[in-house]
Enzyme design. Structure first.
Site, PDB file in Angstrom:
ATOM      1  N   CYS A   2      22.002  18.945  36.627  1.00  0.00           N
ATOM      2  CA  CYS A   2      22.865  18.205  37.536  1.00  0.00           C
ATOM      3  C   CYS A   2      23.690  17.238  36.716  1.00  0.00           C
ATOM      4  O   CYS A   2      23.373  16.947  35.574  1.00  0.00           O
ATOM      5  CB  CYS A   2      22.035  17.409  38.538  1.00  0.00           C
ATOM      6  SG  CYS A   2      20.841  18.421  39.421  1.00  0.00           S
ATOM      7  N   ARG A  27      27.828  21.628  35.097  1.00  0.00           N
ATOM      8  CA  ARG A  27      26.377  21.429  35.109  1.00  0.00           C
ATOM      9  C   ARG A  27      25.727  21.870  36.416  1.00  0.00           C
ATOM     10  O   ARG A  27      24.503  21.930  36.504  1.00  0.00           O
ATOM     11  CB  ARG A  27      26.048  19.952  34.885  1.00  0.00           C
ATOM     12  CG  ARG A  27      26.568  19.404  33.588  1.00  0.00           C
ATOM     13  CD  ARG A  27      26.258  17.933  33.485  1.00  0.00           C
ATOM     14  NE  ARG A  27      24.848  17.729  33.278  1.00  0.00           N
ATOM     15  CZ  ARG A  27      24.262  17.682  32.096  1.00  0.00           C
ATOM     16  NH1 ARG A  27      24.999  17.813  31.011  1.00  0.00           N
ATOM     17  NH2 ARG A  27      22.984  17.515  31.979  1.00  0.00           N
ATOM     18  N   ASN A  98      18.796  13.862  37.832  1.00  0.00           N
ATOM     19  CA  ASN A  98      18.901  15.146  37.148  1.00  0.00           C
ATOM     20  C   ASN A  98      17.555  15.418  36.500  1.00  0.00           C
ATOM     21  O   ASN A  98      17.057  14.565  35.768  1.00  0.00           O
ATOM     22  CB  ASN A  98      20.008  15.046  36.080  1.00  0.00           C
ATOM     23  CG  ASN A  98      19.990  16.213  35.115  1.00  0.00           C
ATOM     24  OD1 ASN A  98      19.559  17.310  35.452  1.00  0.00           O
ATOM     25  ND2 ASN A  98      20.467  15.975  33.901  1.00  0.00           N
ATOM     26  N   HIS A 502       8.293  56.362  10.022  1.00  0.00           N
ATOM     27  CA  HIS A 502       9.021  57.586  10.377  1.00  0.00           C
ATOM     28  C   HIS A 502      10.461  57.570   9.856  1.00  0.00           C
ATOM     29  O   HIS A 502      11.301  58.322  10.343  1.00  0.00           O
ATOM     30  CB  HIS A 502       8.988  57.775  11.901  1.00  0.00           C
ATOM     31  CG  HIS A 502       7.596  57.917  12.432  1.00  0.00           C
ATOM     32  ND1 HIS A 502       6.815  59.024  12.163  1.00  0.00           N
ATOM     33  CD2 HIS A 502       6.819  57.073  13.157  1.00  0.00           C
ATOM     34  CE1 HIS A 502       5.623  58.865  12.719  1.00  0.00           C
ATOM     35  NE2 HIS A 502       5.611  57.681  13.328  1.00  0.00           N
ATOM     36  N   LYS A 602      32.215  34.815  24.999  1.00  0.00           N
ATOM     37  CA  LYS A 602      31.045  34.485  25.816  1.00  0.00           C
ATOM     38  C   LYS A 602      30.889  35.426  27.008  1.00  0.00           C
ATOM     39  O   LYS A 602      29.794  35.834  27.347  1.00  0.00           O
ATOM     40  CB  LYS A 602      31.181  33.034  26.300  1.00  0.00           C
ATOM     41  CG  LYS A 602      29.964  32.507  27.018  1.00  0.00           C
ATOM     42  CD  LYS A 602      28.826  32.243  26.062  1.00  0.00           C
ATOM     43  CE  LYS A 602      27.512  31.985  26.775  1.00  0.00           C
ATOM     44  NZ  LYS A 602      26.369  32.368  25.938  1.00  0.00           N
TER      45      LYS A 602
END
Ligand code: F6R
Length: 607
Positions: A2, A27, A98, A502, A602
């Protein structure tokens, strides 16, 4: 996460508080509110949803007053309704918060027994009541806050406003950021420098346990022992274009370190620790009818899905298919009735994943989405929306979103197991208990940051690096290799440890660092045997294990990284930390652009 802003001003504050919220909107944005003091009374406006809804409220009913607090919310306790929106008021106290008050339940019970009435489902409201009760018993705001803070467990940044003391705001922090800002005849509080950027560039970051009395012409900071302290005032240099990194050098570093908090925050929505139950948001289909899960994602989110495949099969005994999204639609997958298609994404906008989701819907699958951006396209198209509460992830390399995805997926696997009748109450309670241990174990893992930084010089000069793991640590090996590749530009591969013989073992020579993820547990001995095969061929091994594992197999490794001993369920969350930190420190050593590595973005919105 928050956002918090507070102003003790010389003139009207509502518009400036609102502007601060706009800067903090990254936020959280599922509700917002502002409270001021006017003529000795609180005046408050709150609105569900985005800030524009609050703006409308403020236009219809403007707020006056020269002292106020404001909040933009990312819901954790309680749905994002107006009633749950901050600021919360209890008698003479208003508050914005928060973080998470972990012990809110016993505190709430105590307050209820004391006859206090709650108006929201939030954990935050208990704090307002605790402080209000002290003031009603005759304490000053400062004494009331000093009395209440030691009773709070968890992570918080809080700002308090007092109806009868309109010349001050008190802020406090523990595990969540809070800054104070110094102005001309007025002063401020904010979640970060960005929020305060238009008001002042002179800020101080409060330290863990600090609390501050903010008045128009002075700010007095106290430490957790209630001793007056001074904190360095810095030029923030923040502009509206940037989200603050705080005291960290890179966003990625900050996001790695945020993980215990955001994982705890995420878990709050998916477990009920007091009842020993896992939980899911509301949805309207019957999980017990799911006869197959198809997981689709890209990159790091795909590796979270790979870990989840182990959990769904182990706990719920439901068969799982998993694909990278860019392949999924093109192999004409067989999607039968009763299938749950599960999409995992930080951004919720990745084009390949979104296209795969739409394909699965056309094929009649029920759509579940694990996503970090709750307003994203994938979130909007989900039948079952499973938000991660990692907060905005700015670093291009995904870190905290990944561990939050793991937390949600573990809870989903347990929910599915319960719905299918494949998990006893006792087993469910154990899963909840182990999940609750994850944030603290991640904190302990973060405590090895300095050692890991030291080991980075063993990896930084390499041209190729291998990561090995078994079981759920195999996808973690893949994730470690991806982190290293994308931010340090070193070629790296993750392999199932048993698969080395392997073919890939031909790559081993004394120039190739081999990172082995081997928590002690059911697969430890087999992994260590594979590690010895590598060592016998000159491989330089960095072993990541717990004290027990290192005691058994650490000899002869070029380096070891000690993790706390944890239950296998949460090992992937904990072992994510060292592989992220190693990649980070190697990139720093190589001088690459950690937060914006070359050729990457992003949010990948092209197929
Ligand atoms: C790696 C990374 C990418 C993303 C991938 C999917 O650190 O960030 O591999 O995981 O592009 O993105 P989302 O999760 O937004 O769908």
């Amino acid at each position: 996460m928050c956002g918090i802003v507070g102003i003790v001003g010389r003139e009207a504050v509502a518009q400036r508080l609102f502007d601060g919220l706009k800067r903090l909107e990254y936020r959280g944005y599922d509700s917002a509110g502002i409270c001021t003091v006017q003529n000795g009374e609180f005046e408050r406006r709150r609105a569900e949803g985005k800030l524009e809804n609050l703006a409308r409220e403020l236009t219809v009913e403007p707020l006056y007053g020269d002292v106020g607090i404001a909040h933009t919310r990312w819901a954790t306790h309680g749905a994002p309704t107006v009633d749950n929106a901050h600021p919360h008021i209890a008698g003479p106290v208003a508050l914005v918060h928060n973080g998470i008050i972990e012990n809110f339940k016993p505190l709430r019970d105590e307050l209820l027994a004391d006859g206090r009435k709650f108006l929201s489902e939030t954990d935050s409201e208990v704090v307002a009541h605790l402080v209000a009760r002290e003031i009603e018993r005759g304490a000053s705001p400062t004494d009331a806050v000093a009395t209440v803070l030691p009773r709070l467990h968890g992570a918080f940044a809080i700002a308090f406003l007092f109806k009868d003391y309109p010349d001050q705001i008190i802020g406090a922090r523990m595990g969540a950021p809070l800054t104070v800002g110094y102005g001309q005849g007025e002063n401020y509080l904010g979640s970060d420098a960005l929020a305060l950027a238009p008001l002042t560039q002179k800020i101080a970051y409060l330290e863990e346990g600090d609390w501050a009395v903010v008045e128009r012409d002075r700010i007095q900071i106290y430490d957790r022992a209630n001793q007056p302290v001074t904190r360095v005032i810095v030029e923030s240099g923040a502009s509206s274009a940037r989200i603050e990194k705080g005291n960290y050098r890179h966003y990625m570093q900050k996001e790695i370190f945020e993980q215990p908090i955001v994982v705890a925050q995420t878990l709050q929505s998916y477990v009920r620790p007091f009842e020993g139950k896992v939980a899911l948001p509301d949805f309207d289909f019957d999980l017990s009818t799911v006869n197959r899960v198809t997981i689709v994602a890209c990159g790091t989110s795909f590796y979270a899905g790979m870990v989840a495949k182990y959990w769904f099969e182990q706990f719920a005994r439901v068969p799982v298919d998993i694909d990278v999204a860019s392949e999924f639609r093109y192999r004409q997958p067989v999607l039968e009735p009763g299938g749950l298609a599960l999409f995992i994404s930080q951004s919720g906008e990745t084009a390949d994943t979104l296209a795969a989701l739409r394909h699965a819907r056309e094929e009649g699958q029920v759509i579940a989405v694990v996503v970090n951006v709750p307003t994203s396209s994938m979130a909007r198209e989900a039948d079952l929306l499973l938000p991660t509460h990692a907060g905005p992830e700015i670093g291009v390399a995904s870190t905290k979103a990944f561990t939050c995805q793991l937390a949600v997926l573990a809870a989903l696997a347990a929910n599915l197991a319960r719905a299918k009748g494949r998990m006893s109450e006792e087993e469910e309670r154990e899963i909840v208990a182990h999940l609750q241990e994850a944030p603290e174990a991640m904190n302990l893992a973060l405590g090895h940051d300095d050692d890991i930084a030291q080991h980075a010089h063993l990896v930084a000069p390499a041209r190729d690096v291998l990561y090995l793991g078994r079981g759920p640590d195999y996808p973690m090996a893949l994730e470690g290799a991806l982190k290293l590749k994308e931010i340090s530009y070193i070629h790296a591969e993750g392999y199932a440890a048993g698969e080395m013989k392997h073919g890939p073992i031909a790559l081993i020579d004394d120039l190739v660092p081999v990172i082995v993820l081997a928590p002690s547990g059911p697969l430890f001995e087999k992994t260590v045997s594979n590690m010895q095969e590598v060592r016998a061929r000159g491989g330089k091994i960095i072993l990541i294990s717990d004290a027990k594992g290192l005691a058994e197999a650490g000899d002869g490794c070029v380096a070891t990284i000690e993790m706390p001993e944890v239950h296998p369920l949460i090992a992937p969350l904990v072992y994510a930390v060292p592989v992220q930190l190693l990649a980070y420190h190697v990139a720093v050593a190589k001088g690459t652009d950690v937060d914006q590595p070359r050729n990457l973005a992003k949010s990948v919105t092209v197929e």
